[in-house]
Write a protein that holds these residues in place. Structure first.
Motif, mmCIF file in Angstrom:
data_model
loop_
_atom_site.group_PDB
_atom_site.id
_atom_site.type_symbol
_atom_site.label_atom_id
_atom_site.label_comp_id
_atom_site.label_asym_id
_atom_site.label_seq_id
_atom_site.Cartn_x
_atom_site.Cartn_y
_atom_site.Cartn_z
ATOM 1 N N PRO A 1 1.954 -9.493 14.011
ATOM 2 C CA PRO A 1 2.394 -8.766 12.815
ATOM 3 C C PRO A 1 1.253 -8.625 11.819
ATOM 4 C CG PRO A 1 3.222 -11.018 12.797
ATOM 5 C CD PRO A 1 2.592 -10.810 14.141
ATOM 6 N N CYS A 2 1.383 -7.691 10.938
ATOM 7 C CA CYS A 2 0.338 -7.399 9.965
ATOM 8 C C CYS A 2 0.886 -7.652 8.562
ATOM 9 C CB CYS A 2 -0.097 -5.938 10.105
ATOM 10 S SG CYS A 2 -1.788 -5.621 9.589
ATOM 11 N N GLU A 3 0.053 -8.173 7.687
ATOM 12 C CA GLU A 3 0.471 -8.396 6.310
ATOM 13 C C GLU A 3 0.353 -7.100 5.514
ATOM 14 O OE1 GLU A 3 -1.855 -11.497 4.654
ATOM 15 O OE2 GLU A 3 -1.288 -12.983 6.185
ATOM 16 N N PRO A 4 1.254 -6.890 4.542
ATOM 17 C CA PRO A 4 1.114 -5.711 3.676
ATOM 18 C C PRO A 4 -0.232 -5.643 2.963
ATOM 19 C CG PRO A 4 3.299 -6.659 3.435
ATOM 20 C CD PRO A 4 2.523 -7.610 4.294
ATOM 21 N N ALA B 1 4.421 5.162 -1.592
ATOM 22 C CA ALA B 1 5.774 4.635 -1.790
ATOM 23 C C ALA B 1 6.041 3.472 -0.838
ATOM 24 C CB ALA B 1 6.800 5.745 -1.577
ATOM 25 N N LEU B 2 5.544 3.565 0.373
ATOM 26 C CA LEU B 2 5.729 2.500 1.346
ATOM 27 C C LEU B 2 5.008 1.232 0.900
ATOM 28 C CD1 LEU B 2 6.844 1.630 4.054
ATOM 29 C CD2 LEU B 2 4.865 2.689 5.162
ATOM 30 N N ASP B 3 3.795 1.388 0.414
ATOM 31 C CA ASP B 3 3.046 0.232 -0.095
ATOM 32 C C ASP B 3 3.769 -0.408 -1.282
ATOM 33 O OD1 ASP B 3 0.432 -1.369 -0.453
ATOM 34 O OD2 ASP B 3 0.660 -0.379 -2.389
ATOM 35 N N ALA B 4 4.261 0.403 -2.216
ATOM 36 C CA ALA B 4 4.972 -0.118 -3.379
ATOM 37 C C ALA B 4 6.255 -0.841 -2.963
ATOM 38 C CB ALA B 4 5.287 1.015 -4.353
ATOM 39 N N TYR B 5 6.938 -0.321 -1.957
ATOM 40 C CA TYR B 5 8.181 -0.950 -1.487
ATOM 41 C C TYR B 5 7.910 -2.360 -0.964
ATOM 42 C CZ TYR B 5 12.213 -1.904 1.481
ATOM 43 O OH TYR B 5 13.298 -2.490 2.069
ATOM 44 N N TRP B 6 6.865 -2.517 -0.163
ATOM 45 C CA TRP B 6 6.540 -3.852 0.353
ATOM 46 C C TRP B 6 6.207 -4.813 -0.783
ATOM 47 C CZ3 TRP B 6 2.910 -1.188 4.313
ATOM 48 C CH2 TRP B 6 3.647 -0.827 5.443
ATOM 49 N N ARG B 7 5.518 -4.332 -1.806
ATOM 50 C CA ARG B 7 5.185 -5.194 -2.943
ATOM 51 C C ARG B 7 6.450 -5.632 -3.674
ATOM 52 N NH1 ARG B 7 -0.369 -4.184 -5.112
ATOM 53 N NH2 ARG B 7 -1.459 -2.735 -3.744
ATOM 54 N N ARG B 8 7.330 -4.675 -3.955
ATOM 55 C CA ARG B 8 8.550 -5.000 -4.710
ATOM 56 C C ARG B 8 9.456 -5.946 -3.933
ATOM 57 N NH1 ARG B 8 8.518 0.580 -5.907
ATOM 58 N NH2 ARG B 8 10.095 0.903 -4.273
ATOM 59 N N GLN B 9 9.513 -5.762 -2.618
ATOM 60 C CA GLN B 9 10.388 -6.592 -1.803
ATOM 61 C C GLN B 9 9.743 -7.917 -1.399
ATOM 62 O OE1 GLN B 9 13.608 -5.779 -1.169
ATOM 63 N NE2 GLN B 9 13.184 -4.045 -2.537
ATOM 64 N N ALA B 10 8.511 -8.159 -1.863
ATOM 65 C CA ALA B 10 7.781 -9.395 -1.514
ATOM 66 C C ALA B 10 7.727 -9.588 0.002
ATOM 67 C CB ALA B 10 8.411 -10.606 -2.197
ATOM 68 N N THR B 11 7.490 -8.499 0.726
ATOM 69 C CA THR B 11 7.392 -8.550 2.182
ATOM 70 C C THR B 11 6.125 -9.297 2.581
ATOM 71 O OG1 THR B 11 8.537 -6.429 2.336
ATOM 72 C CG2 THR B 11 7.315 -7.173 4.280
ATOM 73 N N VAL B 12 6.267 -10.252 3.473
ATOM 74 C CA VAL B 12 5.131 -11.078 3.878
ATOM 75 C C VAL B 12 4.462 -10.538 5.137
ATOM 76 C CG1 VAL B 12 4.425 -13.391 4.600
ATOM 77 C CG2 VAL B 12 6.102 -13.114 2.778
ATOM 78 N N ARG C 1 3.585 -1.845 -13.564
ATOM 79 C CA ARG C 1 2.427 -2.049 -12.691
ATOM 80 C C ARG C 1 2.899 -2.460 -11.306
ATOM 81 N NH1 ARG C 1 0.590 -7.537 -15.521
ATOM 82 N NH2 ARG C 1 1.996 -8.975 -14.468
ATOM 83 N N LEU C 2 2.045 -2.232 -10.329
ATOM 84 C CA LEU C 2 2.381 -2.623 -8.973
ATOM 85 C C LEU C 2 2.403 -4.142 -8.863
ATOM 86 C CD1 LEU C 2 0.331 -0.222 -6.686
ATOM 87 C CD2 LEU C 2 2.808 -0.363 -6.856
ATOM 88 N N ASP C 3 3.384 -4.655 -8.170
ATOM 89 C CA ASP C 3 3.417 -6.084 -7.895
ATOM 90 C C ASP C 3 2.277 -6.430 -6.942
ATOM 91 O OD1 ASP C 3 5.781 -6.512 -9.389
ATOM 92 O OD2 ASP C 3 6.964 -5.728 -7.716
ATOM 93 N N ALA C 4 1.829 -7.679 -7.019
ATOM 94 C CA ALA C 4 0.829 -8.147 -6.065
ATOM 95 C C ALA C 4 1.486 -8.298 -4.695
ATOM 96 C CB ALA C 4 0.241 -9.472 -6.531
ATOM 97 N N TYR C 5 0.662 -8.266 -3.662
ATOM 98 C CA TYR C 5 1.194 -8.501 -2.328
ATOM 99 C C TYR C 5 1.726 -9.921 -2.230
ATOM 100 C CZ TYR C 5 -1.149 -4.196 -0.897
ATOM 101 O OH TYR C 5 -1.547 -2.886 -0.786
ATOM 102 N N ALA C 6 2.855 -10.083 -1.549
ATOM 103 C CA ALA C 6 3.478 -11.400 -1.420
ATOM 104 C C ALA C 6 2.626 -12.294 -0.534
ATOM 105 C CB ALA C 6 4.877 -11.260 -0.836
ATOM 106 N N ASP C 7 2.621 -13.564 -0.872
ATOM 107 C CA ASP C 7 1.922 -14.568 -0.086
ATOM 108 C C ASP C 7 2.946 -15.491 0.538
ATOM 109 O OD1 ASP C 7 0.464 -17.497 -0.083
ATOM 110 O OD2 ASP C 7 -0.907 -15.862 0.414
ATOM 111 N N ILE C 8 2.636 -16.006 1.714
ATOM 112 C CA ILE C 8 3.611 -16.833 2.404
ATOM 113 C C ILE C 8 3.918 -18.108 1.634
ATOM 114 C CG2 ILE C 8 2.005 -18.173 3.817
ATOM 115 C CD1 ILE C 8 4.027 -17.632 6.151
#
Length: 885
Positions: free
Chosen positions: A316-319, A343-354, A625-632
């Protein structure tokens, strides 16, 4: 030796037979300048002229190596290793030899070792037995092993190739090609090059030195600035004034530490130069190379290759890896699907996708970027088929095919700089392929890592804008140049002469004996004098400046300029006609219309209390502002786990009595293990087994401590857990979700909110202020719980491994240590519980009316109200200028 050569001017050189002359320059930049001097001789009377062969020293050595390859007796190696490949090989050798020295910086040691290797041969440095050092002896071991590995590979690096050329010329095996050799731009010549030139002279070649085009400056002024920033401002305004007075002139700013000052340079130059008559920014050239990896088109290529590498290995790949590729574009649908990719990048940030699997990524592309999705599937399929270990020469071709399949570099027209960067990237792929003898077969990911490192270590600078009349460059870039005026800044005694930097692997005595560059103060002073003389020959008028202070540290001028008198130099800013400023205080937006939806729940009221403009921008304009990418290891995941575990506990246990019974049966821990495991299944899907077990153990310990505190309370039953409530006030509709509501022994209610962070949870400063914040509990108590419901306690419970504690307000004693009575809080001491509820109700409804009316004043009661503001740039508030009441 260079000073003993006879001089020849460009005019005299142009009179010679061009086919019999070779002009050897110190580098590519100087070669272009010599060619420009020949071009300057053209005019109406002479439109065409023969030009001799003008070659930099490195290019001449490559040419000689090619000639040597046609001589059977030369016994050349099969492979040539470039500088990057040599660095890789040095690192490999040093790791092998120093396997027991874990603290050695191998990368730095490799750079110094390669430099020492060339220094020893270039300057014919001899180290006597009595002068041996431990570092030199270790280096000799590395060097012996390095050359042994090269021999095993049947390869040679540029230093060995240079030595082979030197031997062939000095023994007469390589005849001279041209009768006249002209040296251009050399301030010194190493003993190895001197031996080659002497051998050429013995073969009848005339060795000459090209004289500088310009005479020493007629006017030299020294200016002292208070600090480096002001010094740059002086230089920028000087350039603007010169260009305004002489639009056809050519000027230069020469800086000692240009790379470190680039952002400052652009800011001052843009402000000083302004725009031309067409409204475009005045052009100028800044001669600073950036790593090729930092250019946008190259970043895009690396990002896509990294994503392909991950998915081709079935991982798997991290956002954080996918996002840069999607945002960079340079693919099929580059412009038309840019919004969907963003929009796809922003969605992963908002959902804290790991993490995102290959299947999920392809499905997401189908929805947001269908054109790219088709190309992506074909490209990933091909990458998966060819993901086994291979030579980097094969990987270089694979990378080209993969990127081409994705539509790289996009479908739009490339600008000049991007096109040049793309060409440099293609050359870098060729260089990667030539590393095959050094690296051997490598995996997909290792090939990507090698390419990324190569691009980071490859400097790239686009060609200068020919329309620009101002050049900004460093000391070395300025040598041999000619302008109508030059400003040289940064001339302190720390820069000219520079601090010696002898190579630590060669004994200092040997370096001093050979007079090697950068080795001694005398050597640096000699270089400084040569450079200073070159700077004074760059223009008829030269301004020399230095700063007096850097922060609180006093600076001194370079000894080269210390004897020059100081000039009082006042610079005038570009003249402009002042304009009349109109001020409009606009603190209101349109009122909220009935039926309009407002997302954010109670946070809308909380944000309105902190800063009305923040609330308007975030909830009315939808900006954030855009959320940061989620960290595990994200703290938020830990908090969600504890909240979910607490919810499950109180869905199992209806009241305190049930908890007491379970405790008496020693069943609390068993229940917590089951509850936390269920919560972890829902909240920690992306965690590995080891980290998951650690988090579960922590959660069980925290929850057990909390439940033991619950046993000490007065009797209660749990009425609601994670209950959602709706509230409407005029056109405003808000929602609120409470962690828990307990029914106390006297029939009244306690509202509980869990906090899992490290911060303090004391609500006193938040609830006693004029515009209260952190309103979840006051909002429910004062606004939602009306009629027959009476609230008797507002409880903030901190669930943390360091401490489990309770803070809040209570209208009575309910056995919860940490709760305060109204009399304990000064602002509430004179109020009854009902009066406090009425006061809060009035305040909250007033804040709701403010928001609904469009009130959007940009002010805050406290500076820390904006600590977590996610629209701070829109508010235009800084630490120095903030509107805080």
């Amino acid at each position: 030796m260079i000073a003993t050569l006879d001089e020849i001017t460009v005019d005299e050189l142009s009179g010679l037979d061009a086919q019999k002359v070779l002009v050897l320059t110190v580098n590519n930049r100087h070669a272009r300048r010599v060619l420009a001097e020949f071009s300057a001789a053209l005019g109406d009377e002479r439109r065409v002229m023969p030009v001799p062969d003008i070659v930099p020293l490195s290019g001449w050595l490559r040419r000689l190596a090619d000639q040597l390859s046609f001589m059977p007796q030369a016994q050349l190696a099969s492979h040539t290793v470039d500088a990057f490949g040599a660095q890789l090989l040095w690192q490999r050798v040093i790791k092998e030899v120093e396997a027991d020295r874990a603290l050695l910086d191998v990368a730095q040691a490799a750079k110094l070792a390669a430099d020492a290797d060339r220094l020893l041969d270039d300057w014919r440095i001899q180290v006597p037995d009595q002068g041996l050092t431990v570092d030199y002896q270790r280096f000799q071991l590395w060097r012996e092993r390095y050359r042994s590995v090269l021999n095993e590979m049947d390869a040679e690096d540029s230093n060995l190739a240079y030595e082979r050329i030197h031997a062939a010329i000095c023994c007469g095996a390589m005849p001279a090609v041209v009768p006249v050799l002209v040296m251009a731009g050399f301030n010194e010549i190493s003993p190895r090059l001197a031996a080659i030139l002497e051998a050429q002279r013995e073969q009848g070649v005339s060795i000459l030195r090209l004289s500088q085009a310009g005479a020493p400056a007629q006017k030299v002024q020294r200016i002292a600035a208070p600090d480096p920033d002001t010094e740059w401002r002086y230089a920028a305004l000087w350039a603007a004034n010169r260009l305004r007075e002489d639009p056809a002139g050519r000027y230069a700013i020469v800086a000692a530490q240009l790379e470190a000052d680039v952002p400052l340079v652009h800011r001052y130059l843009r402000a000083a130069l302004g725009v031309d008559q067409s409204g475009r920014a005045m052009p100028y050239n800044v001669a600073v190379a950036r790593p090729l990896a930092e250019w946008a088109v190259v970043r895009a290529a690396l990002a896509w290759l990294q994503v392909l590498s991950r998915y081709a290995r079935k991982r798997p790949c991290e956002p954080a890896e996918l996002g840069p590729a999607l945002l960079a574009g340079a693919c099929v649908g580059d412009a038309s699907e840019a919004g969907g990719r963003a929009a796809l990048d922003a969605y992963w940030r908002r959902q804290a996708t790991v993490s995102v699997t290959a299947t999920q990524f392809a499905a997401s592309l189908d929805r947001h970027a269908p054109r790219l999705a088709a190309a992506w599937r074909d490209c990933l399929s091909a990458a998966t088929e060819h993901s086994s270990a291979a030579l980097v020469s094969d990987w270089a071709q694979q990378f080209r095919r993969m990127l081409h399949g994705l539509g790289f570099p996009g479908q739009g027209a490339l600008g000049s700089h991007a096109f040049q960067a793309l060409e440099a990237f293609d050359e870098a792929l060729d260089r990667l392929g030539r590393l095959a003898p050094v690296t051997g077969p490598v995996s997909f990911s290792a090939a990507i890592s090698l390419l990324r490192r190569l691009l980071r270590e490859t400097p790239f600078q686009p060609q200068r804008d020919p329309a620009a009349r101002l050049d900004v460059l460093g000391f070395l870039e300025s040598e041999g140049g000619r302008w109508d005026g030059v400003w040289v800044l940064g001339l302190t005694d720390e820069v000219l002469p520079a601090v010696p930097r002898p190579n630590p692997f060669i004994p200092l005595a040997a370096l001093r004996q050979a007079q090697a560059p950068r080795a001694t103060p005398d050597r640096e002073l000699q270089w400084a004098k040569t450079l200073y003389a070159s700077l004074l020959a760059c223009a008829p008028q030269v301004w020399l400046s230095h700063a007096l202070y850097e922060g609180e540290r006093q600076l001194r001028p370079s000894p080269c300029i210390a004897e020059l008198p100081l000039t009082d130099y006042a610079l005038s800013s570009p003249s402009s006609t002042p304009c009349t400023m109109d001020y409009l205080l606009d603190e209101s937006g349109p009122a909220l219309q009935s039926g309009s939806s407002t997302r954010g729940g109670i946070a809308v009221i909380d944000t309105q209390a902190r800063n009305p403009l923040w609330a308007f921008v975030k909830y009315r304009l939808g900006a954030r502002r855009l959320d940061a990418y989620a960290d595990i290891s994200d703290q938020n995941a830990r908090g969600v786990l504890l909240h979910r575990a607490a919810e499950l506990v109180w869905r199992i246990l209806p009241d305190q009595q049930a908890l007491t019974d379970l405790h008496q049966r020693d069943g609390v821990l068993a229940m917590l293990e089951e509850v936390v495991a269920q919560a972890a299944d829902e909240c920690l899907q992306d965690y590995g087994q080891a980290l998951r077990e650690l988090e579960c153990r922590r959660a069980i310990r925290v929850m057990h401590t909390w439940l033991m505190r619950e046993l000490q309370r007065a009797p209660f039953e749990v009425r609601d857990v994670e209950q959602r409530y709706e509230w409407q006030h005029g056109p405003l509709e808000l929602s609120l979700r409470l962690d828990r509501i307990d029914c106390l022994h006297d029939g009244r209610l306690a509202v509980i909110d869990y906090k899992s962070g490290n911060g303090a949870i004391d609500p006193r400063p938040d609830w006693m202020r004029e515009r209260p914040v952190n309103l979840q509990l006051p909002f429910y108590a004062a606004v939602l719980a009306q009629g027959n419901e009476q609230i008797a306690a507002l409880v903030l419970a901190r669930l943390h491994a360091r401490e489990v504690e309770i803070k809040g307000l209570a209208d009575g004693d309910f056995g919860m240590e940490g709760l305060s009575a109204l009399s304990d809080w000064p602002d509430f001491a004179t109020l009854s519980w009902e009066q406090l509820m009425a006061k809060w109700r009035e305040t909250i409804q007033g804040l709701a009316d403010e928001y609904a009316s469009g009130y959007a004043r940009n002010h805050s009661l406290r500076a820390d109200d904006l600590q977590y503001c996610d629209v701070l740039p829109f508010l235009r508030l800084t630490e120095d200028i903030a509107r805080v009441d």
